[in-house]
Design an enzyme around this catalytic site. Structure first.
Site, PDB file in Angstrom:
ATOM      1  N   HIS A   6       0.300  -4.686   2.334  1.00 51.35           N
ATOM      2  CA  HIS A   6      -0.795  -4.988   3.488  1.00 51.35           C
ATOM      3  C   HIS A   6      -1.043  -6.983   3.114  1.00 51.35           C
ATOM      4  O   HIS A   6      -0.792  -7.490   4.287  1.00 51.35           O
ATOM      5  CB  HIS A   6      -2.136  -4.449   3.378  1.00 51.35           C
ATOM      6  CG  HIS A   6      -3.179  -4.839   4.193  1.00 51.35           C
ATOM      7  ND1 HIS A   6      -3.396  -4.047   5.469  1.00 51.35           N
ATOM      8  CD2 HIS A   6      -3.894  -5.902   4.440  1.00 51.35           C
ATOM      9  CE1 HIS A   6      -4.319  -4.650   6.004  1.00 51.35           C
ATOM     10  NE2 HIS A   6      -4.550  -5.792   5.581  1.00 51.35           N
ATOM     11  N   GLU A   7      -1.525  -7.008   2.021  1.00 52.26           N
ATOM     12  CA  GLU A   7      -1.604  -8.528   1.962  1.00 52.26           C
ATOM     13  C   GLU A   7      -0.220  -9.312   1.790  1.00 52.26           C
ATOM     14  O   GLU A   7      -0.416 -10.333   2.048  1.00 52.26           O
ATOM     15  CB  GLU A   7      -2.116  -8.583   0.340  1.00 52.26           C
ATOM     16  CG  GLU A   7      -3.690  -8.010   0.353  1.00 52.26           C
ATOM     17  CD  GLU A   7      -4.650  -8.316   1.227  1.00 52.26           C
ATOM     18  OE1 GLU A   7      -4.798  -9.374   1.962  1.00 52.26           O
ATOM     19  OE2 GLU A   7      -5.654  -7.339   1.570  1.00 52.26           O
ATOM     20  N   HIS A   9       0.196 -10.370   5.298  1.00 55.32           N
ATOM     21  CA  HIS A   9      -0.591 -11.295   5.596  1.00 55.32           C
ATOM     22  C   HIS A   9      -0.032 -12.753   4.928  1.00 55.32           C
ATOM     23  O   HIS A   9       0.235 -13.861   5.642  1.00 55.32           O
ATOM     24  CB  HIS A   9      -1.952 -11.462   4.757  1.00 55.32           C
ATOM     25  CG  HIS A   9      -2.951 -10.403   5.514  1.00 55.32           C
ATOM     26  ND1 HIS A   9      -3.371 -10.754   7.008  1.00 55.32           N
ATOM     27  CD2 HIS A   9      -3.670  -9.465   5.107  1.00 55.32           C
ATOM     28  CE1 HIS A   9      -4.145  -9.823   7.480  1.00 55.32           C
ATOM     29  NE2 HIS A   9      -4.478  -8.940   6.392  1.00 55.32           N
ATOM     30  N   GLU A  53      -3.850  -9.756  11.174  1.00 54.47           N
ATOM     31  CA  GLU A  53      -3.796  -8.423  10.880  1.00 54.47           C
ATOM     32  C   GLU A  53      -2.685  -7.598  11.402  1.00 54.47           C
ATOM     33  O   GLU A  53      -2.359  -6.710  10.740  1.00 54.47           O
ATOM     34  CB  GLU A  53      -5.173  -7.619  11.310  1.00 54.47           C
ATOM     35  CG  GLU A  53      -5.568  -6.458  10.688  1.00 54.47           C
ATOM     36  CD  GLU A  53      -5.881  -6.405   8.957  1.00 54.47           C
ATOM     37  OE1 GLU A  53      -6.064  -7.559   8.649  1.00 54.47           O
ATOM     38  OE2 GLU A  53      -6.147  -5.607   8.460  1.00 54.47           O
TER      39      GLU A  53
HETATM   40 ZN    ZN Z   1      -5.798  -7.436   6.428  1.00 54.36          ZN
END
Ligand code: ZN
Length: 501
Positions: A264-265, A268, A294
């Site tokens: 997830h990170e 980003h 996101e």
């Molecule tokens: Zn996030």
């Protein structure tokens, strides 16, 4: 003439960007390394630098420069025009709020945050209530300062998802909510999905960490331009395009928690490492909205990381790091373990089928609070009623109910919808990706993510703030953002006969 002024603008904004980077670095350190007794001094340092940043952005010189360059707008090339108008946007938002209001807001924020921490620990909404009342009042005034056409919530939304309106969100969520509720009810009717027995064992942290690093490298995360550390709450931050850092956290009883968090990170971070180098220290080296940011994290975490082809590649990798624990694991079992659906009380633990419902109920409550349709005192009852209605669950206490999230204590309303929009944007972009890259799933099975990353760089990352989120999605997919692709994705993955279940 505009050349000299553009140089001046770049230099001035560069100073502001440098101070913001220093703030980000101090905040990163606060979460990663700072000893507890450093908190008070760190708070002062951050306040001083935040004041300095605000003064640099809103100075008279900056205002005059932006006014002149704004008037010269049509004579500028597209990049310079974007630079001027995006900087002007930030300058205008920052100068619309009187200094006394900004100070008052910051003071009430820290009081509200402390009250929220205590209230959550005691699971007692009454302790937080007066602070939330003050926050809602201040947020209404903030909306008035910024101005709005339809509802004050639009003005708050603009901080996080520019170009999106409350009316449009009502349409999108109005379509999403009943279909997701229906899907969740159908899944629930087919019986509970239990945690598999093999998951319940010790998964040592060093091996977990090594696994996350292997996966991040395969995704294309550049460790020469970033690093991964541990923190209580995972996040991504940057101090420039070539220093984009992420954090993760490890659960010794579950190897997927850190891996999904890192992916997830990592999503980003790939976005921020993908801004054009020439945009460094400028307003263009940012995402245009939290929702589109996101979309990148959720695309990697959910659409890739929770797919069966990914686990055909990742299962042997997991076995290499955990030869004992994962010896008998197969891709289908890993896939099933990662895609269990079960309504739960806590948003951050929610699965893909229920997550947006958590967001939608918060959106409905926020709009009602800001529009004055709902009194803060009635919040717990309304919350609990919506959880029952959307997820079929009874809320046992405020800590697991309306006190669970930090956002309102910070006065952040208009933020939650961006999480759901991230899911929708991701699904819509991904339909296009699968069409543009017919071999995508074969590549994923081989751990080759380069073509996917190249697509994201081309259609999303390189634009920075040159395009709004809506434009990025529209230009990449030929459609306005909507809920259709996400609903198709959920139905295909979780509806009907689930593979192997
Ligand atoms: Zn996030």
């Amino acid at each position: 003439m505009p050349e000299a002024k553009l140089r001046d603008l770049r230099a001035r904004f560069g100073e502001y960007a440098d101070v913001k980077a220093a703030i980000a670095l101090l905040s990163w350190d606060q979460e990663v390394y700072m000893p507890p007794k450093g908190a008070a001094a760190r708070g002062q340092q951050l306040a001083t630098l935040s004041g300095l940043a605000h003064r640099l952005l809103t100075s008279g010189e900056m205002g005059a420069l932006l006014k002149d360059l704004g008037e010269a707008g049509d004579g500028l090339g597209p990049d310079d025009r974007a630079l001027v108008f995006e900087t002007l946007h930030d300058y205008t938002r920052a100068t619309q709020l009187p200094e006394a209001f900004v100070r008052r807001f910051a003071e009430e924020q820290s009081k509200a945050y402390e009250a929220w921490v205590r209230a959550r620990r005691a699971s007692d909404f009454a302790m937080f209530r007066p602070h939330l009342e003050t926050m809602v009042d201040l947020l209404r005034r903030k909306a008035d300062y910024h101005g709005y056409e339809q509802t004050p919530y639009d003005a708050l939304l603009a901080d996080y998802e520019r170009g999106m309106t409350t009316a449009r969100l009502r349409e999108i969520f109005g379509e999403l909510a009943p279909k997701q509720r229906d899907l969740v009810a159908r899944i629930a009717a087919s019986g509970p999905q239990r945690e598999p027995a093999w998951l319940d064992q010790e998964w040592p942290e060093p091996a977990q960490e090594a696994l996350t690093v292997d996966v991040l490298r395969a995704m294309g995360y550049d460790f020469e331009a970033g690093r991964q550390d541990k923190s209580a709450h995972p996040f991504t931050t940057n101090f420039g395009i070539r220093d984009v850092r992420i954090t993760t956290r490890f659960n010794p009883r579950d190897p997927f928690s850190a891996l999904m968090g890192s992916m997830h990170e990592g999503g980003h971070a790939l976005y921020e490492q993908g801004f054009p180098p020439e945009d460094e220290r400028s307003v263009l080296a940012e995402a245009p909205s939290l929702g589109i940011h996101e979309s990148q994290s959720r695309l990697w975490e959910n659409l890739i990381g929770r797919s069966l082809p990914f686990w055909r590649w990742c299962t042997p990798l997991l076995q290499r790091h955990f030869p004992d624990q994962a010896r008998a694991l197969n891709p289908e079992a890993a896939y099933r373990a990662l895609n269990r659906v079960a309504p739960s009380l806590i948003r951050v633990e929610a699965d893909e089928c229920t997550y947006n419902l958590h967001v939608i109920l918060r959106f409905e409550i926020e709009v009602a609070l800001i529009e004055g349709e709902l009194a803060v005192a009635d919040l717990p009852d309304v919350w609990n009623g919506k959880i029952k209605d959307y997820l079929g669950l009874d809320v046992p206490d405020d800590a697991r109910g309306c006190l669970q999230d930090i956002h309102w204590s910070h006065g952040a309303m208009g933020y939650f919808p961006t999480y759901a929009l991230g899911n929708l944007y991701a699904a819509q972009l991904f339909e296009e990706i699968v069409e543009d890259i017919p071999a995508l799933w074969t590549q994923v099975e081989h751990g080759d993510f380069a073509p996917l990353l190249a697509w994201l760089r081309e259609h999303v990352h390189r634009h920075g703030r040159r395009k709004k989120a809506v434009e990025i999605v529209r230009d990449a997919t030929g459609r306005e953002p909507d809920a259709q692709a996400f609903l198709r994705y959920l139905e295909c993955k979780f509806g009907g006969n689930r593979e192997g279940s």
